[in-house]
Write an enzyme that holds these catalytic residues in place. Sequence first.
Site, PDB file in Angstrom:
ATOM      1  N   THR A  43       0.865  -1.285  -0.001  1.00 23.85           N
ATOM      2  CA  THR A  43       0.133  -0.071  -0.105  1.00 23.85           C
ATOM      3  C   THR A  43       0.854   1.289   0.028  1.00 23.85           C
ATOM      4  O   THR A  43       0.822   2.311  -0.774  1.00 23.85           O
ATOM      5  CB  THR A  43      -0.704   0.035   1.306  1.00 23.85           C
ATOM      6  N   TYR A 106     -12.833  -4.453  -2.923  1.00 26.70           N
ATOM      7  CA  TYR A 106     -14.075  -4.027  -3.752  1.00 26.70           C
ATOM      8  C   TYR A 106     -14.711  -5.172  -4.025  1.00 26.70           C
ATOM      9  O   TYR A 106     -15.887  -5.132  -4.077  1.00 26.70           O
ATOM     10  CB  TYR A 106     -13.318  -3.284  -5.043  1.00 26.70           C
ATOM     11  N   TYR A 133      -2.338 -10.400   4.046  1.00 29.44           N
ATOM     12  CA  TYR A 133      -2.445  -9.169   4.450  1.00 29.44           C
ATOM     13  C   TYR A 133      -3.983  -8.859   4.482  1.00 29.44           C
ATOM     14  O   TYR A 133      -4.760  -8.643   3.742  1.00 29.44           O
ATOM     15  CB  TYR A 133      -1.968  -8.147   3.111  1.00 29.44           C
ATOM     16  N   ARG A 138      -9.170  -0.876   4.373  1.00 30.93           N
ATOM     17  CA  ARG A 138      -9.044  -0.534   2.771  1.00 30.93           C
ATOM     18  C   ARG A 138      -9.788  -1.499   1.877  1.00 30.93           C
ATOM     19  O   ARG A 138     -10.060  -1.245   0.813  1.00 30.93           O
ATOM     20  CB  ARG A 138      -7.359  -0.671   2.362  1.00 30.93           C
ATOM     21  N   LYS A 161       0.139 -10.026   7.945  1.00 27.26           N
ATOM     22  CA  LYS A 161       0.248  -8.895   8.232  1.00 27.26           C
ATOM     23  C   LYS A 161      -1.095  -8.372   8.740  1.00 27.26           C
ATOM     24  O   LYS A 161      -2.149  -8.102   8.060  1.00 27.26           O
ATOM     25  CB  LYS A 161       0.746  -8.050   7.038  1.00 27.26           C
ATOM     26  N   ILE A 203       5.184  -4.363   9.834  1.00 29.03           N
ATOM     27  CA  ILE A 203       5.694  -3.822   8.335  1.00 29.03           C
ATOM     28  C   ILE A 203       5.130  -2.448   8.556  1.00 29.03           C
ATOM     29  O   ILE A 203       3.905  -2.151   8.531  1.00 29.03           O
ATOM     30  CB  ILE A 203       4.699  -4.700   7.267  1.00 29.03           C
TER      31      ILE A 203
END
Length: 293
Positions: A43, A106, A133, A138, A161, A203
Amino acid sequence: MFKGSIVALITPFRDGAVDEPALQSLVDWHIAQRTHGIVPCGTTGESPTLNHEEHKRVISLCIEAASGRVPVIAGSGSNSTDEAVALTRFAEQAGADGALVVTPYYNKPTQQGLYEHFRVINDSVKNLPLIIYNIPGRSVVDMSVETMTRLFELPHIIGVKDATGDVARASQQRAAMGPGFCMISGNDGTTLGFMAHGGHGCISVTANVAPAACAAFQEACMAGRYEEALSWQDRLMDLHEGLFLEASPAPAKYGASLLELCSEEVRLPLVPIGDKTRTAVRRAMSRAGVLDG
C-alpha cells in the site's frame, strides 16, 4: 520466520516515472539503518498506481539492491485472483524471500471466497512463503481467525500482516494456530501491544523516515525489554500519527524528502500534503530525533 522492523517501502517517483536510483539507494540506506526487511509494492509503495511492468521492475530492483542482506517480501496481491497469481509467481521467479498478498478489495468476497483466493495462490507457487495481508479498512473485508486457521494448513501460507488495529486479534490467532504462525503488525501505533500479545514484528510506514528508531523499538520488544520499548513508543507516537494525517504515503514521502532521500512526488489520485500536515510531520520528525530543528 520474518521478524522485526520491516519497512513498507515507498516507491520514489520523478517526473511521473519510478526513480530507480533513488529506490535502490533507499534499500541500501534502510539496511545501513538496521531495518530487518523490505516490502516493495505494498500500500505504501502505491502499488495500485503501478502498471504491471513497473510493479515487477520495483520488485526486481529491491531484490537486486538487498542482495540477500535482508529479506524482501514482495507485495503481490490483487482483487483479481489471476492477477495475484501472476504477480506472486513473478516474485518467486525474481528471487523474493516471501510475498505479501492483500485480501481482495472492492469485490467483498465471503470467507469461503477468501479461502479459495488464497488457496489458488498457494497452489501456484513452488516454495515461496506467503503472508496474508488483512486490512479491512482498505479492502472492506476482514478475514476471520477461522478462515486464517484453515489457510495455515496449506504448505506456503505462513502468517499475517494484521492491519485490523485489534490488538486482541494477535492472541486469538496465536491461540488458534500457535507460536509458529508469523504475526506481523500493520499498524505502527498499536505495535507495542501487538508484540506483547505474541507478535513478531511490524511492516512499518514510520520506518520510511525513522528506520533506526523503529529497529531499536523492535529489538527491545523481541528481547522482552518492554520498558525500553515503551520509551521508543513515546518518542515515535506523534510520528506514527502524523504520517496518517492525510492519505498515506504522501506524508511519508514528504518526510523522506526532508531527509533528502527522494522527492515527495505521488501519483493521482493521491496529492501532495497541505501546509498544516507539513508542519505536523516536520515537528513529529524533530520530536522523534530524526530531523534537526
